[in-house]
Design a protein around this motif. Structure first.
Motif, PDB file in Angstrom:
ATOM      1  N   GLN A   1       9.362  -8.493   0.380  1.00  0.00           N
ATOM      2  CA  GLN A   1       8.646  -8.848  -0.850  1.00  0.00           C
ATOM      3  C   GLN A   1       7.285  -9.469  -0.558  1.00  0.00           C
ATOM      4  O   GLN A   1       6.354  -9.313  -1.341  1.00  0.00           O
ATOM      5  N   ALA A   2       7.178 -10.154   0.559  1.00  0.00           N
ATOM      6  CA  ALA A   2       5.908 -10.809   0.909  1.00  0.00           C
ATOM      7  C   ALA A   2       4.814  -9.793   1.226  1.00  0.00           C
ATOM      8  O   ALA A   2       3.633 -10.143   1.239  1.00  0.00           O
ATOM      9  N   HIS A   3       5.188  -8.553   1.466  1.00  0.00           N
ATOM     10  CA  HIS A   3       4.223  -7.535   1.872  1.00  0.00           C
ATOM     11  C   HIS A   3       3.908  -6.527   0.767  1.00  0.00           C
ATOM     12  O   HIS A   3       3.247  -5.520   1.026  1.00  0.00           O
ATOM     13  N   VAL A   4       4.343  -6.794  -0.432  1.00  0.00           N
ATOM     14  CA  VAL A   4       4.091  -5.876  -1.539  1.00  0.00           C
ATOM     15  C   VAL A   4       2.587  -5.673  -1.744  1.00  0.00           C
ATOM     16  O   VAL A   4       2.127  -4.560  -1.982  1.00  0.00           O
ATOM     17  N   GLY A   5       1.821  -6.741  -1.631  1.00  0.00           N
ATOM     18  CA  GLY A   5       0.367  -6.630  -1.790  1.00  0.00           C
ATOM     19  C   GLY A   5      -0.270  -5.741  -0.741  1.00  0.00           C
ATOM     20  O   GLY A   5      -1.197  -4.986  -1.038  1.00  0.00           O
ATOM     21  N   PHE A   6       0.229  -5.810   0.499  1.00  0.00           N
ATOM     22  CA  PHE A   6      -0.291  -4.944   1.560  1.00  0.00           C
ATOM     23  C   PHE A   6      -0.061  -3.477   1.191  1.00  0.00           C
ATOM     24  O   PHE A   6      -0.928  -2.634   1.412  1.00  0.00           O
ATOM     25  N   ARG A   7       1.115  -3.203   0.671  1.00  0.00           N
ATOM     26  CA  ARG A   7       1.466  -1.828   0.302  1.00  0.00           C
ATOM     27  C   ARG A   7       0.510  -1.282  -0.755  1.00  0.00           C
ATOM     28  O   ARG A   7      -0.002  -0.172  -0.638  1.00  0.00           O
ATOM     29  N   ALA A   8       0.278  -2.071  -1.798  1.00  0.00           N
ATOM     30  CA  ALA A   8      -0.607  -1.638  -2.880  1.00  0.00           C
ATOM     31  C   ALA A   8      -2.041  -1.464  -2.377  1.00  0.00           C
ATOM     32  O   ALA A   8      -2.721  -0.496  -2.736  1.00  0.00           O
ATOM     33  N   LYS A   9      -2.495  -2.382  -1.540  1.00  0.00           N
ATOM     34  CA  LYS A   9      -3.856  -2.292  -1.010  1.00  0.00           C
ATOM     35  C   LYS A   9      -4.004  -1.124  -0.036  1.00  0.00           C
ATOM     36  O   LYS A   9      -5.075  -0.513   0.046  1.00  0.00           O
ATOM     37  N   ALA A  10      -2.946  -0.807   0.705  1.00  0.00           N
ATOM     38  CA  ALA A  10      -2.993   0.353   1.604  1.00  0.00           C
ATOM     39  C   ALA A  10      -3.134   1.631   0.794  1.00  0.00           C
ATOM     40  O   ALA A  10      -3.942   2.510   1.130  1.00  0.00           O
ATOM     41  N   ARG A  11      -2.364   1.743  -0.275  1.00  0.00           N
ATOM     42  CA  ARG A  11      -2.464   2.925  -1.135  1.00  0.00           C
ATOM     43  C   ARG A  11      -3.867   3.020  -1.748  1.00  0.00           C
ATOM     44  O   ARG A  11      -4.475   4.088  -1.763  1.00  0.00           O
ATOM     45  N   GLN A  12      -4.374   1.900  -2.238  1.00  0.00           N
ATOM     46  CA  GLN A  12      -5.701   1.877  -2.834  1.00  0.00           C
ATOM     47  C   GLN A  12      -6.760   2.305  -1.816  1.00  0.00           C
ATOM     48  O   GLN A  12      -7.647   3.098  -2.122  1.00  0.00           O
ATOM     49  N   ARG A  13      -6.656   1.801  -0.591  1.00  0.00           N
ATOM     50  CA  ARG A  13      -7.626   2.160   0.461  1.00  0.00           C
ATOM     51  C   ARG A  13      -7.555   3.654   0.769  1.00  0.00           C
ATOM     52  O   ARG A  13      -8.582   4.310   0.937  1.00  0.00           O
ATOM     53  N   ALA A  14      -6.351   4.194   0.847  1.00  0.00           N
ATOM     54  CA  ALA A  14      -6.191   5.623   1.143  1.00  0.00           C
ATOM     55  C   ALA A  14      -6.845   6.470   0.059  1.00  0.00           C
ATOM     56  O   ALA A  14      -7.538   7.452   0.360  1.00  0.00           O
ATOM     57  N   ILE A  15      -6.664   6.085  -1.182  1.00  0.00           N
ATOM     58  CA  ILE A  15      -7.257   6.844  -2.289  1.00  0.00           C
ATOM     59  C   ILE A  15      -8.776   6.711  -2.272  1.00  0.00           C
ATOM     60  O   ILE A  15      -9.498   7.702  -2.421  1.00  0.00           O
ATOM     61  N   GLU A  16      -9.273   5.482  -2.083  1.00  0.00           N
ATOM     62  CA  GLU A  16     -10.718   5.252  -2.114  1.00  0.00           C
ATOM     63  C   GLU A  16     -11.468   5.958  -0.992  1.00  0.00           C
ATOM     64  O   GLU A  16     -12.586   6.410  -1.177  1.00  0.00           O
ATOM     65  N   ARG A  17     -10.855   6.041   0.175  1.00  0.00           N
ATOM     66  CA  ARG A  17     -11.571   6.580   1.334  1.00  0.00           C
ATOM     67  C   ARG A  17     -11.193   7.997   1.728  1.00  0.00           C
ATOM     68  O   ARG A  17     -11.996   8.686   2.367  1.00  0.00           O
ATOM     69  N   TYR A  18      -9.963   8.425   1.401  1.00  0.00           N
ATOM     70  CA  TYR A  18      -9.477   9.677   1.980  1.00  0.00           C
ATOM     71  C   TYR A  18      -8.938  10.690   0.976  1.00  0.00           C
ATOM     72  O   TYR A  18      -8.417  11.724   1.376  1.00  0.00           O
TER      73      TYR A  18
ATOM     74  N   LEU B   1      -8.514  13.789  -1.140  1.00  0.00           N
ATOM     75  CA  LEU B   1      -9.095  15.108  -0.911  1.00  0.00           C
ATOM     76  C   LEU B   1     -10.062  15.506  -2.026  1.00  0.00           C
ATOM     77  O   LEU B   1     -11.198  15.907  -1.759  1.00  0.00           O
ATOM     78  N   GLN B   2      -9.614  15.409  -3.271  1.00  0.00           N
ATOM     79  CA  GLN B   2     -10.408  15.918  -4.389  1.00  0.00           C
ATOM     80  C   GLN B   2     -11.636  15.068  -4.712  1.00  0.00           C
ATOM     81  O   GLN B   2     -12.677  15.611  -5.090  1.00  0.00           O
ATOM     82  N   THR B   3     -11.520  13.758  -4.590  1.00  0.00           N
ATOM     83  CA  THR B   3     -12.620  12.897  -5.029  1.00  0.00           C
ATOM     84  C   THR B   3     -13.511  12.390  -3.903  1.00  0.00           C
ATOM     85  O   THR B   3     -14.616  11.920  -4.169  1.00  0.00           O
ATOM     86  N   VAL B   4     -13.040  12.469  -2.654  1.00  0.00           N
ATOM     87  CA  VAL B   4     -13.819  11.919  -1.540  1.00  0.00           C
ATOM     88  C   VAL B   4     -14.084  12.963  -0.457  1.00  0.00           C
ATOM     89  O   VAL B   4     -15.226  13.338  -0.205  1.00  0.00           O
ATOM     90  N   CYS B   5     -13.038  13.428   0.179  1.00  0.00           N
ATOM     91  CA  CYS B   5     -13.203  14.272   1.375  1.00  0.00           C
ATOM     92  C   CYS B   5     -13.829  15.631   1.086  1.00  0.00           C
ATOM     93  O   CYS B   5     -14.785  16.025   1.758  1.00  0.00           O
ATOM     94  N   LEU B   6     -13.300  16.338   0.119  1.00  0.00           N
ATOM     95  CA  LEU B   6     -13.835  17.672  -0.174  1.00  0.00           C
ATOM     96  C   LEU B   6     -15.288  17.611  -0.654  1.00  0.00           C
ATOM     97  O   LEU B   6     -16.128  18.366  -0.144  1.00  0.00           O
ATOM     98  N   PRO B   7     -15.626  16.713  -1.584  1.00  0.00           N
ATOM     99  CA  PRO B   7     -17.048  16.635  -1.969  1.00  0.00           C
ATOM    100  C   PRO B   7     -17.972  16.300  -0.792  1.00  0.00           C
ATOM    101  O   PRO B   7     -19.072  16.850  -0.694  1.00  0.00           O
ATOM    102  N   ARG B   8     -17.534  15.433   0.097  1.00  0.00           N
ATOM    103  CA  ARG B   8     -18.371  15.102   1.258  1.00  0.00           C
ATOM    104  C   ARG B   8     -18.507  16.294   2.205  1.00  0.00           C
ATOM    105  O   ARG B   8     -19.575  16.526   2.762  1.00  0.00           O
TER     106      ARG B   8
END
Length: 111
Positions: free
Chosen positions: A78-95, A97-104
């Protein structure tokens, strides 16, 4: 692949060790599934995961630190729930396919 994603989504911890090599799709996939990541503190992993934000990074050669980090992830899920959410957010923001990688990639090719 769908079964693999379901496993990632319920995993208590995803250990990702990479000794300087490129960041693999499996790390980004685990992040996007919301896994608690314990990774090696090496350049390709630290590029995707900030220690204490999206997961925990340990020295690649420090077996005790790795063991401690994994045990913490398992014992204090339970103490790591925030890490999980932030990891997902980072993956979406940086990687994503449709909104980041393919346009680049298309921009790089001049398209």
């Amino acid at each position: 692949h769908a079964d693999y994603l379901r496993v990632l989504q319920v995993s208590a911890c995803h250990v990702y060790l990479s000794y300087p090599f490129v960041l693999s799709w499996s790390c980004v996939e685990a992040m996007s599934a919301g896994c608690m990541i314990v990774g090696s503190d090496t350049p390709p992993v630290a590029e995707a995961i900030s220690h204490g934000e999206q997961g925990v990074l340990v020295d690649f050669f420090d077996r005790v630190a790795l063991l401690d980090a994994v045990c913490s992830a398992l014992d204090e899920r339970q103490a790591h729930v925030g890490f999980r959410a932030k990891a997902r957010q980072r993956a979406i923001e940086r990687y994503d396919l449709q909104t980041v990688c393919l346009p680049r990639q298309l921009a790089f090719l001049g398209g």
